[in-house]
Scaffold this active site. Structure first.
Site: not given
Ligand code: IMP
Length: 203
Positions: A15, A75
């Protein structure tokens, strides 16, 4: 046997519009038509698993079953070796401030404060991206990409998002926050996971 993706609609089980666009770009050269879970009004399940792969699988399966189409979910997060790989799957949660707003400078400060409590901690860290391609019959193909580096303080650069300004990849001397996006995308955990997905399921 590895299942291949067929031509047609593919749900991007996120989303987060930024992620939908990024995944759509990565799939541009393939014969699939990405449709976001948000656009179809699919419910967003809670991320209740204790691993990146588990959470990607939970999101992809929920979307595939709800839409009766194949679905792709990811994720990702930052793992800090001296903190037993925290924030890890809680990377987004570490950015939540007491007033409920999300602030990644605050998250980076939390990481730095946790390291400051330790005696000479290693500053090694890595980003992980798990991908799951799921089908309505419950079949899943999963992949995990990773990029290694070290943490810098203070944060450097404003070109990325999340924890990018404190992450210095093992190759080069620019943080992910200082790099041009295409340079980051050439070496990132997400690129690694996508390369594995494409090699296994798209070609
Ligand atoms: P999700 O995958 O949406 O659960 O989010 C994981 C969190 O990890 C994100 O909100 C980012 O803060 C962090 N994250 C994941 N990939 C990156 C990246 O490539 N750069 C910086 N932060 C990341």
């Amino acid at each position: 046997m590895t299942r291949k993706i067929e031509q047609g609609r593919l749900i991007v089980a996120s989303h987060n519009q930024g992620k939908v666009v990024e995944i759509g770009d990565l799939l541009r050269d393939f014969k699939v038509e990405p449709v976001s879970a948000g656009a179809l009004g699919l419910p967003e399940p809670d991320e209740t698993e204790d691993s990146f792969i588990g959470n990607a699988q939970l999101k992809a399966l929920a979307a595939a079953r709800a839409a009766n189409l194949p679905a792709l979910a990811d994720d990702s997060g930052l793992c800090v070796v001296a903190l037993n790989n925290d924030p890890g799957i809680y990377s987004a949660r570490w950015a939540e401030k007491p007033d409920g707003t999300r602030d990644f400078y605050f998250a980076m400060e939390q990481v730095e404060a946790a390291l400051a409590k330790m005696t000479a901690p290693t500053r090694e860290a890595f980003f992980v991206c798990a991908l799951c391609l799921a089908w309505p019959d419950g079949h899943c193909e999963t992949f995990e990409g990773r990029v290694d580096g070290t943490l810098v303080w203070p944060p450097r650069g404003d070109k990325g998002f999340g924890y990018d300004p404190v992450f210095l990849p093992a190759k080069g001397n620019l943080t992910f926050g200082e790099m041009e996006p295409e340079d980051k995308h050439a070496m990132s955990h997400r690129a690694d996971a996508f390369a594995q997905l494409v090699a296994a399921c798209f070609e």
